[in-house]
Design a protein around this motif. Structure first.
Motif, PDB file in Angstrom:
ATOM      1  N   UNK A 111       6.349 -10.063   3.143  1.00 36.79           N
ATOM      2  CA  UNK A 111       7.542 -10.435   2.366  1.00 36.79           C
ATOM      3  C   UNK A 111       7.213 -10.883   0.947  1.00 36.79           C
ATOM      4  N   UNK A 112       6.137 -11.652   0.801  1.00 36.21           N
ATOM      5  CA  UNK A 112       5.781 -12.150  -0.531  1.00 36.21           C
ATOM      6  C   UNK A 112       5.419 -10.984  -1.447  1.00 36.21           C
ATOM      7  N   UNK A 113       4.635 -10.048  -0.923  1.00 41.74           N
ATOM      8  CA  UNK A 113       4.256  -8.874  -1.717  1.00 41.74           C
ATOM      9  C   UNK A 113       5.483  -8.036  -2.067  1.00 41.74           C
ATOM     10  N   UNK A 114       6.387  -7.874  -1.104  1.00 42.08           N
ATOM     11  CA  UNK A 114       7.599  -7.077  -1.348  1.00 42.08           C
ATOM     12  C   UNK A 114       8.440  -7.689  -2.458  1.00 42.08           C
ATOM     13  N   UNK A 115       8.638  -9.001  -2.378  1.00 39.12           N
ATOM     14  CA  UNK A 115       9.453  -9.689  -3.392  1.00 39.12           C
ATOM     15  C   UNK A 115       8.809  -9.553  -4.765  1.00 39.12           C
ATOM     16  N   UNK A 116       7.488  -9.746  -4.825  1.00 42.03           N
ATOM     17  CA  UNK A 116       6.786  -9.652  -6.109  1.00 42.03           C
ATOM     18  C   UNK A 116       6.872  -8.243  -6.685  1.00 42.03           C
ATOM     19  N   UNK A 117       6.666  -7.240  -5.840  1.00 43.72           N
ATOM     20  CA  UNK A 117       6.711  -5.850  -6.303  1.00 43.72           C
ATOM     21  C   UNK A 117       8.108  -5.462  -6.795  1.00 43.72           C
ATOM     22  N   UNK A 118       9.131  -6.115  -6.270  1.00 43.63           N
ATOM     23  CA  UNK A 118      10.498  -5.856  -6.718  1.00 43.63           C
ATOM     24  C   UNK A 118      10.853  -6.651  -7.964  1.00 43.63           C
ATOM     25  N   UNK A 119       9.908  -7.503  -8.417  1.00 43.87           N
ATOM     26  CA  UNK A 119      10.144  -8.293  -9.620  1.00 43.87           C
ATOM     27  C   UNK A 119      11.047  -9.490  -9.401  1.00 43.87           C
ATOM     28  N   UNK A 120      11.064 -10.010  -8.151  1.00 48.49           N
ATOM     29  CA  UNK A 120      11.999 -11.089  -7.833  1.00 48.49           C
ATOM     30  C   UNK A 120      11.309 -12.418  -7.540  1.00 48.49           C
ATOM     31  N   UNK A 121      10.183 -12.675  -8.191  1.00 50.69           N
ATOM     32  CA  UNK A 121       9.524 -13.963  -7.990  1.00 50.69           C
ATOM     33  C   UNK A 121       8.244 -13.835  -7.194  1.00 50.69           C
ATOM     34  N   UNK A 122       7.766 -14.976  -6.677  1.00 47.64           N
ATOM     35  CA  UNK A 122       6.497 -15.086  -5.972  1.00 47.64           C
ATOM     36  C   UNK A 122       5.333 -14.808  -6.930  1.00 47.64           C
ATOM     37  N   UNK A 123       4.127 -14.777  -6.373  1.00 45.52           N
ATOM     38  CA  UNK A 123       2.964 -14.562  -7.241  1.00 45.52           C
ATOM     39  C   UNK A 123       1.950 -13.673  -6.533  1.00 45.52           C
ATOM     40  N   UNK A 124       1.528 -12.618  -7.221  1.00 42.92           N
ATOM     41  CA  UNK A 124       0.436 -11.756  -6.746  1.00 42.92           C
ATOM     42  C   UNK A 124      -0.384 -11.352  -7.969  1.00 42.92           C
ATOM     43  N   UNK A 125      -1.626 -10.963  -7.727  1.00 41.04           N
ATOM     44  CA  UNK A 125      -2.486 -10.510  -8.824  1.00 41.04           C
ATOM     45  C   UNK A 125      -1.905  -9.246  -9.453  1.00 41.04           C
ATOM     46  N   UNK A 126      -2.008  -9.153 -10.760  1.00 44.41           N
ATOM     47  CA  UNK A 126      -1.457  -8.016 -11.496  1.00 44.41           C
ATOM     48  C   UNK A 126      -2.430  -6.845 -11.512  1.00 44.41           C
ATOM     49  N   UNK A 127      -1.867  -5.643 -11.565  1.00 47.30           N
ATOM     50  CA  UNK A 127      -2.623  -4.397 -11.794  1.00 47.30           C
ATOM     51  C   UNK A 127      -3.750  -4.179 -10.795  1.00 47.30           C
ATOM     52  N   UNK A 128      -3.511  -4.489  -9.527  1.00 51.65           N
ATOM     53  CA  UNK A 128      -4.524  -4.231  -8.510  1.00 51.65           C
ATOM     54  C   UNK A 128      -4.348  -2.819  -7.952  1.00 51.65           C
ATOM     55  N   UNK A 129      -5.421  -2.275  -7.420  1.00 53.39           N
ATOM     56  CA  UNK A 129      -5.366  -0.933  -6.838  1.00 53.39           C
ATOM     57  C   UNK A 129      -4.414  -0.899  -5.653  1.00 53.39           C
ATOM     58  N   UNK A 130      -4.349  -1.998  -4.898  1.00 53.40           N
ATOM     59  CA  UNK A 130      -3.444  -2.061  -3.754  1.00 53.40           C
ATOM     60  C   UNK A 130      -1.989  -2.000  -4.163  1.00 53.40           C
ATOM     61  N   UNK A 131      -1.631  -2.752  -5.197  1.00 56.78           N
ATOM     62  CA  UNK A 131      -0.242  -2.749  -5.679  1.00 56.78           C
ATOM     63  C   UNK A 131       0.132  -1.376  -6.222  1.00 56.78           C
ATOM     64  N   UNK A 132      -0.789  -0.764  -6.964  1.00 56.61           N
ATOM     65  CA  UNK A 132      -0.538   0.575  -7.522  1.00 56.61           C
ATOM     66  C   UNK A 132      -0.353   1.591  -6.399  1.00 56.61           C
ATOM     67  N   UNK A 133      -1.151   1.473  -5.341  1.00 55.10           N
ATOM     68  CA  UNK A 133      -1.042   2.387  -4.199  1.00 55.10           C
ATOM     69  C   UNK A 133       0.326   2.276  -3.544  1.00 55.10           C
ATOM     70  N   UNK A 134       0.820   1.055  -3.389  1.00 56.65           N
ATOM     71  CA  UNK A 134       2.144   0.843  -2.797  1.00 56.65           C
ATOM     72  C   UNK A 134       3.228   1.415  -3.695  1.00 56.65           C
TER      73      UNK A 134
END
Length: 200
Positions: A111-134
């Motif tokens: 859920x935290x990753x989903x919210x962050x990827x949608x630009x709705x808050x939370x905190x995750x590392x920027x520009x990671x290969x995992x985020x780009x893959x998703x």
């Protein structure tokens, strides 16, 4: 006995001669080249897929690996290799993520990753290969869910580890201890003690 010695002369689609349609057949040497990506990844030691390790098909392939990391088997051994292929299952980045065979993708449930990827808050590392893959896989599917390829599970797992809950969905972090409420109904309830809005 080994089947990989010498240069492969001519590879053709396997048809019924080999264990699976992704395999190729050497029409000169009369042997099959493994093409199953899950079995291949497993035999090369990748941790995003699991196969039954002690099956005869696995042993046949392990014995017949060439210098280019291709795996070979005789057409007569296709049944054993096919059974080995059938045990291979990709793993996702987290136990709560699920693999969907119809898409050959893992579904994001963090859920935290989903919210962050949608630009709705939370905190995750920027520009990671995992985020780009998703982001890439999700855009390709376009069904509103978030997806990634199983072979990216390790990088997605690293991305998940970088995520931490900071604020409720849609709210903004003011500092390390405080969040700013953005929800209009929530603001109304907090500021005027209700004002026709009911919150739990």
């Amino acid at each position: 006995q080994g089947v990989q010695e010498g240069r492969v002369e001519k590879l053709i689609p396997a048809g019924a001669l080999c264990a699976a349609r992704d395999d190729m057949y050497d029409d000169v040497k009369k042997i099959c080249q493994m093409g199953n990506k899950y079995a291949y990844a497993y035999l090369l030691g990748h941790d995003w897929v699991f196969c039954a390790p002690n099956m005869p098909g696995a042993q046949i392939l392990k014995r017949n690996k060439d210098e280019m990391s291709n795996f070979w088997y005789h057409s007569s051994q296709r049944s054993e290799v096919r059974h080995f292929y059938g045990t291979c299952v990709p793993t996702c980045a987290d136990d709560s993520d699920t693999y969907h065979a119809s898409k050959d993708l893992c579904l994001v449930s963090n859920d935290i990753a989903r919210v962050w990827l949608q630009g709705n808050g939370q905190h995750c590392a920027h520009a990671t290969a995992g985020a780009v893959a998703i982001q890439h896989a999700s855009k390709q599917i376009g069904d509103g869910n978030m997806w990634y390829k199983p072979e990216m599970a390790g990088r997605v797992k690293t991305f998940y580890r970088s995520c931490s809950a900071r604020c409720a969905k849609g709210d903004f972090e003011l500092d390390s201890d405080n969040c700013q409420v953005q929800n209009a109904n929530g603001n109304t309830f907090l500021q005027v003690g209700g004002g026709g809005v009911v919150c739990e």
